[in-house]
Design a protein around this motif. Structure first.
Motif, PDB file in Angstrom:
ATOM      1  N   LEU A  33     -10.875 -10.162  27.102  1.00 33.77           N
ATOM      2  CA  LEU A  33      -9.909 -11.224  27.383  1.00 33.77           C
ATOM      3  C   LEU A  33      -9.301 -11.692  26.071  1.00 33.77           C
ATOM      4  CD1 LEU A  33     -11.962 -13.299  29.990  1.00 33.77           C
ATOM      5  CD2 LEU A  33      -9.754 -12.184  30.433  1.00 33.77           C
ATOM      6  N   ILE A  34      -7.983 -11.790  26.049  1.00 37.24           N
ATOM      7  CA  ILE A  34      -7.288 -12.218  24.838  1.00 37.24           C
ATOM      8  C   ILE A  34      -6.587 -13.546  25.127  1.00 37.24           C
ATOM      9  CG2 ILE A  34      -5.416 -11.650  23.218  1.00 37.24           C
ATOM     10  CD1 ILE A  34      -6.039  -8.665  23.749  1.00 37.24           C
ATOM     11  N   ILE A  35      -6.918 -14.567  24.355  1.00 31.72           N
ATOM     12  CA  ILE A  35      -6.251 -15.871  24.548  1.00 31.72           C
ATOM     13  C   ILE A  35      -5.058 -15.928  23.601  1.00 31.72           C
ATOM     14  CG2 ILE A  35      -6.500 -18.386  24.503  1.00 31.72           C
ATOM     15  CD1 ILE A  35      -9.570 -17.944  24.626  1.00 31.72           C
ATOM     16  N   GLY A  36      -3.850 -15.955  24.163  1.00 32.01           N
ATOM     17  CA  GLY A  36      -2.642 -16.068  23.346  1.00 32.01           C
ATOM     18  C   GLY A  36      -1.866 -14.762  23.268  1.00 32.01           C
ATOM     19  N   ASP A  59      -9.411  -0.003  28.666  1.00 33.60           N
ATOM     20  CA  ASP A  59      -8.772  -0.540  29.872  1.00 33.60           C
ATOM     21  C   ASP A  59      -9.385  -1.900  30.241  1.00 33.60           C
ATOM     22  OD1 ASP A  59     -11.221   0.172  30.737  1.00 33.60           O
ATOM     23  OD2 ASP A  59     -10.559   1.496  32.345  1.00 33.60           O
ATOM     24  N   LYS A  60      -8.907  -2.437  31.336  1.00 40.38           N
ATOM     25  CA  LYS A  60      -9.343  -3.763  31.826  1.00 40.38           C
ATOM     26  C   LYS A  60      -9.234  -4.846  30.725  1.00 40.38           C
ATOM     27  CE  LYS A  60     -12.555  -3.972  35.024  1.00 40.38           C
ATOM     28  NZ  LYS A  60     -13.913  -3.833  35.600  1.00 40.38           N
ATOM     29  N   ILE A  61      -8.022  -4.911  30.174  1.00 43.00           N
ATOM     30  CA  ILE A  61      -7.729  -5.941  29.164  1.00 43.00           C
ATOM     31  C   ILE A  61      -6.802  -6.958  29.826  1.00 43.00           C
ATOM     32  CG2 ILE A  61      -6.733  -6.379  26.867  1.00 43.00           C
ATOM     33  CD1 ILE A  61      -6.785  -3.279  26.483  1.00 43.00           C
ATOM     34  N   ALA A  62      -6.990  -8.237  29.518  1.00 43.46           N
ATOM     35  CA  ALA A  62      -6.034  -9.246  30.005  1.00 43.46           C
ATOM     36  C   ALA A  62      -5.629 -10.159  28.860  1.00 43.46           C
ATOM     37  CB  ALA A  62      -6.648 -10.069  31.130  1.00 43.46           C
ATOM     38  N   ILE A  63      -4.326 -10.494  28.826  1.00 34.32           N
ATOM     39  CA  ILE A  63      -3.829 -11.493  27.875  1.00 34.32           C
ATOM     40  C   ILE A  63      -3.520 -12.747  28.678  1.00 34.32           C
ATOM     41  CG2 ILE A  63      -1.941 -12.110  26.323  1.00 34.32           C
ATOM     42  CD1 ILE A  63      -1.618  -9.246  25.546  1.00 34.32           C
ATOM     43  N   TYR A  92       4.994  -1.406  25.581  1.00 38.39           N
ATOM     44  CA  TYR A  92       3.846  -0.632  25.091  1.00 38.39           C
ATOM     45  C   TYR A  92       2.612  -0.858  25.958  1.00 38.39           C
ATOM     46  CZ  TYR A  92       5.706   0.945  20.595  1.00 38.39           C
ATOM     47  OH  TYR A  92       6.414   1.592  19.624  1.00 38.39           O
ATOM     48  N   LEU A  93       2.620  -1.944  26.697  1.00 37.19           N
ATOM     49  CA  LEU A  93       1.403  -2.341  27.412  1.00 37.19           C
ATOM     50  C   LEU A  93       1.538  -2.009  28.894  1.00 37.19           C
ATOM     51  CD1 LEU A  93       0.845  -5.679  25.492  1.00 37.19           C
ATOM     52  CD2 LEU A  93      -0.484  -3.575  25.276  1.00 37.19           C
ATOM     53  N   LYS A  94       1.005  -0.850  29.251  1.00 34.55           N
ATOM     54  CA  LYS A  94       1.151  -0.386  30.634  1.00 34.55           C
ATOM     55  C   LYS A  94       0.001  -0.880  31.505  1.00 34.55           C
ATOM     56  CE  LYS A  94       4.411   2.720  29.349  1.00 34.55           C
ATOM     57  NZ  LYS A  94       5.541   1.932  28.884  1.00 34.55           N
ATOM     58  N   ASN A  95      -1.175  -1.044  30.888  1.00 30.34           N
ATOM     59  CA  ASN A  95      -2.365  -1.363  31.710  1.00 30.34           C
ATOM     60  C   ASN A  95      -2.930  -2.751  31.462  1.00 30.34           C
ATOM     61  OD1 ASN A  95      -2.386   1.296  32.735  1.00 30.34           O
ATOM     62  ND2 ASN A  95      -3.246   1.981  30.778  1.00 30.34           N
ATOM     63  N   THR A  96      -2.321  -3.493  30.556  1.00 31.73           N
ATOM     64  CA  THR A  96      -2.864  -4.826  30.253  1.00 31.73           C
ATOM     65  C   THR A  96      -2.346  -5.832  31.275  1.00 31.73           C
ATOM     66  OG1 THR A  96      -2.970  -4.301  27.906  1.00 31.73           O
ATOM     67  CG2 THR A  96      -2.897  -6.641  28.480  1.00 31.73           C
ATOM     68  N   ASP A  97      -3.258  -6.654  31.813  1.00 32.67           N
ATOM     69  CA  ASP A  97      -2.830  -7.714  32.749  1.00 32.67           C
ATOM     70  C   ASP A  97      -2.303  -8.903  31.949  1.00 32.67           C
ATOM     71  OD1 ASP A  97      -4.038  -6.093  34.590  1.00 32.67           O
ATOM     72  OD2 ASP A  97      -4.903  -7.759  35.723  1.00 32.67           O
ATOM     73  N   PHE A  98      -1.158  -9.442  32.338  1.00 33.62           N
ATOM     74  CA  PHE A  98      -0.653 -10.676  31.725  1.00 33.62           C
ATOM     75  C   PHE A  98      -0.921 -11.824  32.691  1.00 33.62           C
ATOM     76  CE2 PHE A  98       1.555  -7.745  28.998  1.00 33.62           C
ATOM     77  CZ  PHE A  98       1.597  -8.415  27.788  1.00 33.62           C
ATOM     78  N   LEU A  99      -1.798 -12.731  32.298  1.00 31.33           N
ATOM     79  CA  LEU A  99      -2.118 -13.891  33.137  1.00 31.33           C
ATOM     80  C   LEU A  99      -1.348 -15.068  32.555  1.00 31.33           C
ATOM     81  CD1 LEU A  99      -5.954 -13.140  33.170  1.00 31.33           C
ATOM     82  CD2 LEU A  99      -4.298 -12.501  34.921  1.00 31.33           C
ATOM     83  N   ARG A 102     -17.230 -16.881  30.109  1.00 26.32           N
ATOM     84  CA  ARG A 102     -16.372 -17.298  31.216  1.00 26.32           C
ATOM     85  C   ARG A 102     -15.290 -18.212  30.670  1.00 26.32           C
ATOM     86  NH1 ARG A 102     -18.136 -20.867  36.389  1.00 26.32           N
ATOM     87  NH2 ARG A 102     -17.387 -22.567  35.092  1.00 26.32           N
ATOM     88  N   LEU A 103     -14.029 -17.867  30.976  1.00 25.25           N
ATOM     89  CA  LEU A 103     -12.928 -18.736  30.588  1.00 25.25           C
ATOM     90  C   LEU A 103     -12.481 -19.508  31.815  1.00 25.25           C
ATOM     91  CD1 LEU A 103     -10.683 -16.514  28.260  1.00 25.25           C
ATOM     92  CD2 LEU A 103     -12.723 -17.800  27.727  1.00 25.25           C
ATOM     93  N   ASP A 104     -12.531 -20.826  31.722  1.00 22.24           N
ATOM     94  CA  ASP A 104     -12.047 -21.692  32.815  1.00 22.24           C
ATOM     95  C   ASP A 104     -10.600 -22.024  32.520  1.00 22.24           C
ATOM     96  OD1 ASP A 104     -14.638 -21.802  33.956  1.00 22.24           O
ATOM     97  OD2 ASP A 104     -15.199 -23.240  32.393  1.00 22.24           O
ATOM     98  N   CYS A 105      -9.750 -21.779  33.509  1.00 29.59           N
ATOM     99  CA  CYS A 105      -8.304 -21.917  33.271  1.00 29.59           C
ATOM    100  C   CYS A 105      -7.645 -22.739  34.375  1.00 29.59           C
ATOM    101  CB  CYS A 105      -7.633 -20.551  33.265  1.00 29.59           C
ATOM    102  SG  CYS A 105      -8.414 -19.358  32.183  1.00 29.59           S
ATOM    103  N   LYS A 106      -6.456 -23.217  34.051  1.00 33.66           N
ATOM    104  CA  LYS A 106      -5.612 -23.890  35.048  1.00 33.66           C
ATOM    105  C   LYS A 106      -4.364 -23.040  35.243  1.00 33.66           C
ATOM    106  CE  LYS A 106      -7.118 -28.145  36.178  1.00 33.66           C
ATOM    107  NZ  LYS A 106      -8.288 -27.668  36.882  1.00 33.66           N
ATOM    108  N   HIS A 107      -4.098 -22.703  36.507  1.00 35.33           N
ATOM    109  CA  HIS A 107      -2.879 -21.959  36.817  1.00 35.33           C
ATOM    110  C   HIS A 107      -2.215 -22.658  37.990  1.00 35.33           C
ATOM    111  CE1 HIS A 107      -0.165 -18.641  37.531  1.00 35.33           C
ATOM    112  NE2 HIS A 107      -0.552 -18.604  38.789  1.00 35.33           N
ATOM    113  N   ASN A 108      -1.002 -23.146  37.797  1.00 37.87           N
ATOM    114  CA  ASN A 108      -0.312 -23.930  38.843  1.00 37.87           C
ATOM    115  C   ASN A 108      -1.212 -25.037  39.392  1.00 37.87           C
ATOM    116  OD1 ASN A 108       1.912 -22.346  38.568  1.00 37.87           O
ATOM    117  ND2 ASN A 108       1.391 -20.978  40.281  1.00 37.87           N
ATOM    118  N   ASN A 109      -1.848 -25.756  38.507  1.00 32.40           N
ATOM    119  CA  ASN A 109      -2.741 -26.859  38.877  1.00 32.40           C
ATOM    120  C   ASN A 109      -3.987 -26.449  39.644  1.00 32.40           C
ATOM    121  OD1 ASN A 109      -1.622 -29.021  37.607  1.00 32.40           O
ATOM    122  ND2 ASN A 109      -0.065 -29.294  39.230  1.00 32.40           N
TER     123      ASN A 109
END
Ligand SMILES: Cc1cc2nc3c(=O)[nH]c(=O)nc-3n(C[C@H](O)[C@H](O)[C@H](O)COP(=O)(O)OP(=O)(O)OC[C@H]3O[C@@H](n4cnc5c(N)ncnc54)[C@H](O)[C@@H]3O)c2cc1C
Length: 451
Positions: A9-12, A30-34, A137-144, A161-168
């Motif tokens: 998991l990449i923050i930023g 694989d299985k990378i998310a930004i 360049y990023l075909k398999n990275t998930d953008f959250l 574990r990253l706790d996040c807020k998405h659309n409240n």
């Protein structure tokens, strides 16, 4: 509540995060998310886009634990990526040796060091297209996206574990490896997270100063050779370090809103130029006992300007400053004082910057400016504007190993917000170094690092 699992998991999504992901995909991870709280994943890449390809600029090779040769190797890789975007153009060529050497000689006669890095530029007006290109360049990275990480914790199975807020709504993501590259805007949030997780960190030096804006005719003689010239001064009075930073020929002065205060910055467009040039002049400040909190110190300076400027940064003409008077709205564009020679591109409050700037910093800045005016006569024309405050909050420092892993195994850091860079190229380099470590931490190996 559903939790999604990733390898990394990449923050930023600034240059540190994006280049880490580009490198990881390249070696087959694989299985990378930004994760980014913004809707558009770019970080500081939407601003100006000057690239300094020089190991002495925007990075500290000792801090990154790499050699000059390592830095140059990784920079070649980064350059290769940017060279595929045609609007990113080289603007400083190192084959103009004669002129550069003459400038360096003149600088040294006046006690300054002069650095001319290889530089490229794409301009704020091309920022989005550049980021779209990098994303390709990023075909398999998930953008959250539109997803703000609020906290982080280590689980019993060694995952984070990253706790996040998405659309409240609350969402959670798990991975055994995390890269924190939250930039300057997320630096203090991540410092709080780090303290809760016992990730070691301390206060580093901070850069406080002003931004000059002048009619470009006075500085073109230098910027036509070196787009973003780097002058470094060691001041006689206080033995402090002052440097020029982020020069924008034909550019604009910009304001950044931090809520409790506003800061000054600058940029340039590629397609439309102003008649002015601007650049920052920064004094590096380190604090020791009994008070080492450089962040709070610099924030208190910024708040002082905010108060005295009526909620805006302050701007003062050199002509007024020399006469020891504040600038005022009534005479701001006075032709009898020759102020019409430089028309301000930013709407700051005319006033007196010496009221809010600590005396030691002001002494250092003025001494350096006087030296600069000897090297480039005319830059201290009465019309030249001094805006303040310009502050670079890259002052949280994380002790790390040679792959930028913190004392907590599995947590890596990169970019400006964690004290590992001071610019786009440095941030990208640190992301690539961390990527290598993250790959190893996930049990994979790599070949030809930096090729
Ligand atoms: C006006 C301006 C002009 C500039 N011009 C130049 C230039 O010409 N050349 C140069 O080299 N540098 C320039 N810079 C500096 C450059 O932008 C930074 O050095 C660079 O972007 C740092 O990269 P980074 O990856 O560390 O962080 P950033 O690019 O800042 O990216 C960090 C990302 O993390 C996200 N984030 C932070 N906290 C969270 C959280 N809790 N949850 C989710 N997401 C989060 C942010 O939204 C951001 O997108 C400029 C900066 C400004 C403001």
């Amino acid at each position: 509540m559903k939790t999604k699992n990733f390898n990394i998991l990449i923050i930023g999504s600034g240059p540190a995060g994006l280049f880490a992901a580009i490198w990881l995909e390249k070696v087959g991870m694989d299985k990378i998310a930004i994760i980014d709280r913004n809707a558009y994943p770019a970080g500081g890449l939407l601003n100006d886009g000057k690239l300094n390809f020089d190991y002495r600029v925007g990075m500290d090779v000792d801090e990154l634990r790499i050699t000059r040769a390592d830095a140059e190797k990784i920079m070649r890789e980064i350059k290769q990526v940017f060279s595929g975007f045609p609007r990113c153009r080289q603007v400083t060529f190192l084959d103009q040796h004669k002129e550069v050497l003459a400038l360096a000689e003149m600088a040294s006669e006046h006690g300054a060091q002069f650095i001319a890095p290889e530089q490229w530029h794409w301009g704020t007006d091309n920022g989005k297209a550049l980021v779209d290109y990098l994303r390709s360049y990023l075909k398999n990275t998930d953008f959250l996206l539109r997803t703000e990480v609020t906290s982080m914790q280590k689980l019993n199975n060694n995952n984070f574990r990253l706790d996040c807020k998405h659309n409240n709504k609350s969402v959670h993501y798990n991975a055994p490896v995390v890269l924190a590259s939250p930039g300057r805007s997320g630096a203090y949030w991540f410092r709080d997270v780090a303290r809760k997780m016992n990730i070691q960190n301390n206060f580093g030096p901070i850069d406080v100063g002003i931004r000059l804006e002048l009619n470009r005719k006075f500085y073109d003689i230098v910027t036509d050779i070196v787009y973003d010239p780097k002058f470094i001064f060691k001041t006689g009075r206080h033995d402090d370090r002052v440097r020029t930073f982020c020069t924008n020929p034909g550019g604009r002065v910009r304001m950044e809103d931090y809520g409790d205060f506003k800061l000054i910055n600058g940029d340039a467009l590629l397609g439309k130029k102003t008649k002015n040039t601007n650049f920052a002049l920064l004094n590096t400040i380190a604090l020791t006992k009994p008070y080492s909190d450089t962040t709070e110190f610099a924030q208190s300076i910024a708040k002082q300007f905010f108060l005295l400027g009526g909620g805006k940064p302050i701007v003062q003409r050199i002509g007024d400053f020399r006469e020891r008077r504040r600038s005022s709205q009534a005479t701001f564009n006075s032709t009898t004082r020759h102020f019409e020679v430089c028309k301000a591109t930013c709407n700051a409050t005319p006033g007196d910057i010496t009221l809010a700037m600590p005396a030691r910093i002001m002494d250092n800045l003025w001494e350096s400016l006087k030296s600069m005016d000897k090297i480039i006569p005319g830059i201290l024309h009465p019309s030249t504007l001094m805006y303040a405050p310009e502050i670079k909050f890259f002052d949280t420092h994380f002790p790390t190993d040679r792959f930028l892993e913190t004392n907590i195994k599995g947590v890596f850091v990169a970019g400006d917000g964690t004290g590992k860079s001071r610019g786009i190229v440095g941030a990208a380099i640190s992301g690539i170094i961390a990527a290598k470590g993250m790959l190893e931490r996930t049990g994979n190996s790599f070949k030809n690092f930096g090729e």
